[in-house]
Design an enzyme around this catalytic site. Structure first.
Site, mmCIF file in Angstrom:
data_model
loop_
_atom_site.group_PDB
_atom_site.id
_atom_site.type_symbol
_atom_site.label_atom_id
_atom_site.label_comp_id
_atom_site.label_asym_id
_atom_site.label_seq_id
_atom_site.Cartn_x
_atom_site.Cartn_y
_atom_site.Cartn_z
ATOM 1 N N LYS A 3 3.419 11.450 6.732
ATOM 2 C CA LYS A 3 2.447 11.109 7.973
ATOM 3 C C LYS A 3 2.912 12.036 9.256
ATOM 4 O O LYS A 3 2.727 13.228 9.446
ATOM 5 C CB LYS A 3 2.226 9.734 8.225
ATOM 6 C CG LYS A 3 1.580 9.066 7.053
ATOM 7 C CD LYS A 3 0.944 7.728 7.643
ATOM 8 C CE LYS A 3 0.244 6.844 6.454
ATOM 9 N NZ LYS A 3 -0.999 7.619 5.998
ATOM 10 N N PHE A 22 1.018 -1.409 0.230
ATOM 11 C CA PHE A 22 -0.018 0.025 -0.075
ATOM 12 C C PHE A 22 0.904 1.210 0.012
ATOM 13 O O PHE A 22 1.601 1.466 1.132
ATOM 14 C CB PHE A 22 -0.866 0.078 1.152
ATOM 15 C CG PHE A 22 -2.034 1.270 1.070
ATOM 16 C CD1 PHE A 22 -3.173 1.071 0.298
ATOM 17 C CD2 PHE A 22 -1.701 2.353 1.700
ATOM 18 C CE1 PHE A 22 -3.931 2.289 0.147
ATOM 19 C CE2 PHE A 22 -2.368 3.431 1.621
ATOM 20 C CZ PHE A 22 -3.675 3.427 0.942
ATOM 21 N N ASP A 27 9.777 2.825 1.504
ATOM 22 C CA ASP A 27 8.584 3.564 2.013
ATOM 23 C C ASP A 27 8.469 3.476 3.287
ATOM 24 O O ASP A 27 7.888 2.781 3.965
ATOM 25 C CB ASP A 27 7.572 3.092 1.007
ATOM 26 C CG ASP A 27 6.056 3.948 1.530
ATOM 27 O OD1 ASP A 27 6.075 4.698 2.407
ATOM 28 O OD2 ASP A 27 5.197 3.710 0.684
#
Length: 401
Positions: free
Chosen positions: A255, A141, A226
């Site tokens: 984030k 994801f 990532d």
């Protein structure tokens, strides 16, 4: 209708159904706790998918944002501003890298990494134009843009969004042999999550990340990590890659970099990689804006002390010990994760992940489900041991029921 029901009905009347949130309407929050419109308090055990690593309303971050709000919030990258250099320098130093390319969202960082790897492949490695390939892992994801969902294996994220972007090879997560076999002279990068979050907090087998590092060096391929969800303290170290002594060629961050205050993301790498860009070839109106830089620079300063990483490591050990005791009792099939991050596989006979999440919500604990019967636990790193234990006791009570 109650205040909560009215708020939810109003939202559903005028918003597209891209999420399926739990039926709670948050009005205020502080630290690891949130309060809804009815005045009920909930323990946040999700932390905005790690965007809130430092808790809700962290005073240092709010003060940094407020001070910058009074000065200047946006210049666009058409002009310089006085917070940009400090942010880029600080983040590069934290990562042990040389250059930073700031963006806004995690998906933008991933898109930037894809463009960077391809440009590096053509200009530096010598891959024929239009032939660059990037290897990714199944069950990944990385975001929701059309290019990113093109290399997703999740039908819910991918279906009905074609035609899809070519140039990606998908291999099983944790399988170095498959990755080696997928590599060709046109491979420019391996894009991987050191821990797969959306897939259920999947930790790769020992040696997998070092194996990728060795393989990419051997084949002159970029290793792109990532760390948008796994990075910045969540796993007990600044980066999840550190658990196996691995330094990639490129970090993707987001984030928690914005402290839960503003959206901030970044691609961090060497001059040899990010130096492929010339002025005008890539950009973002809001990327690297003064407000974002002020908040993110405070995040960098907070991480320099190691305090939050140590807290995540210590409380994470406790979390996994307690969750491990639930395995084998008929309610929990498996627990995975690192630091203050866990995926808990519930026996389907006890309910779906959504049903367990709703029962926990009724007991004033907020988590989120994924992939059927898995729930994710990722509280803010500022949570107290007492609050963490209280939240775990609510989970035990739900599972007993």
């Amino acid at each position: 209708m109650s205040t909560t029901e009215n708020a939810i009905a109003s939202a559903e009347a005028h918003s597209a159904h891209n999420y399926h949130p739990l039926p709670v309407v948050v009005a205020t929050a502080d630290g690891a706790w949130m309060t809804d419109v009815e005045g009920r308090r909930y323990l946040d055990m999700l932390a905005g998918y790690s965007a809130l690593n430092f808790g809700h309303g962290n005073r240092r971050l709010i003060d940094a944002a407020r001070a910058q709000l009074e000065r200047v919030t946006l210049t666009s990258r058409a002009f310089h501003h006085d917070r940009f250099a400090d942010f880029c320098t600080g983040l590069a130093e934290l990562c042990g890298m040389e250059m930073v390319l700031p963006m806004n969202t995690g998906a933008e960082a991933v898109e930037t990494a894809v463009k960077t790897a391809r440009k590096w492949g053509y200009r530096v490695k010598g891959v024929p134009d239009g032939m660059a390939k990037i290897i990714v892992a199944a069950d990944n994801f990385h975001g929701r843009t059309t290019t990113i969902v093109s290399f997703s294996t999740d039908p819910e994220a991918r279906a009905d969004f074609g035609p899809y972007t070519p140039g990606f090879e998908i291999v099983p997560y944790g399988d170095l042999t498959a990755m080696r076999e997928a590599m060709t002279e046109n491979t420019v990068a391996v894009l991987i999550e050191p821990i797969q979050g959306e897939a259920g907090v999947l930790v790769p087998p020992p040696g997998y990340l070092p194996g990728i590092r060795e393989l990419t060096r051997e084949r002159n391929v970029l290793f792109v990590a990532d760390e948008i969800q796994s990075g910045l303290g969540r796993t007990g170290k600044t980066f999840a890659c550190e658990h196996e002594g691995v330094v990639p060629d490129m970090y993707l961050l987001g984030k928690a970099l914005g402290g839960g205050v503003v959206p901030v993301s970044a691609v961090v790498s060497s001059e040899a990689v990010l130096g492929v860009y010339r002025p005008g070839e890539h950009g973002s109106t809001f990327g690297g804006n003064p407000l974002a830089c002020a908040v993110a620079l405070e995040v960098v300063d907070m991480l320099r002390t190691g305090e939050y990483q140590q807290r995540a490591a210590e409380l994470g050990d406790h979390l996994h010990r307690e969750l491990g005791l639930l395995v084998g009792g008929g309610a929990v099939r498996a627990v995975r994760g690192r630091g203050l991050w866990a995926g808990v596989d519930i026996d389907p006979g006890r309910g779906t992940g959504r049903e367990i999440s709703e029962k926990l919500m009724e007991r004033r604990v907020l988590v989120k489900d994924t992939h059927g019967s898995t729930i994710r636990i990722a509280p803010p790193l500022v949570i107290t041991k007492e609050d963490l234990d209280w939240g775990l006791e609510q989970l035990r009570e739900v599972l007993r029921g």
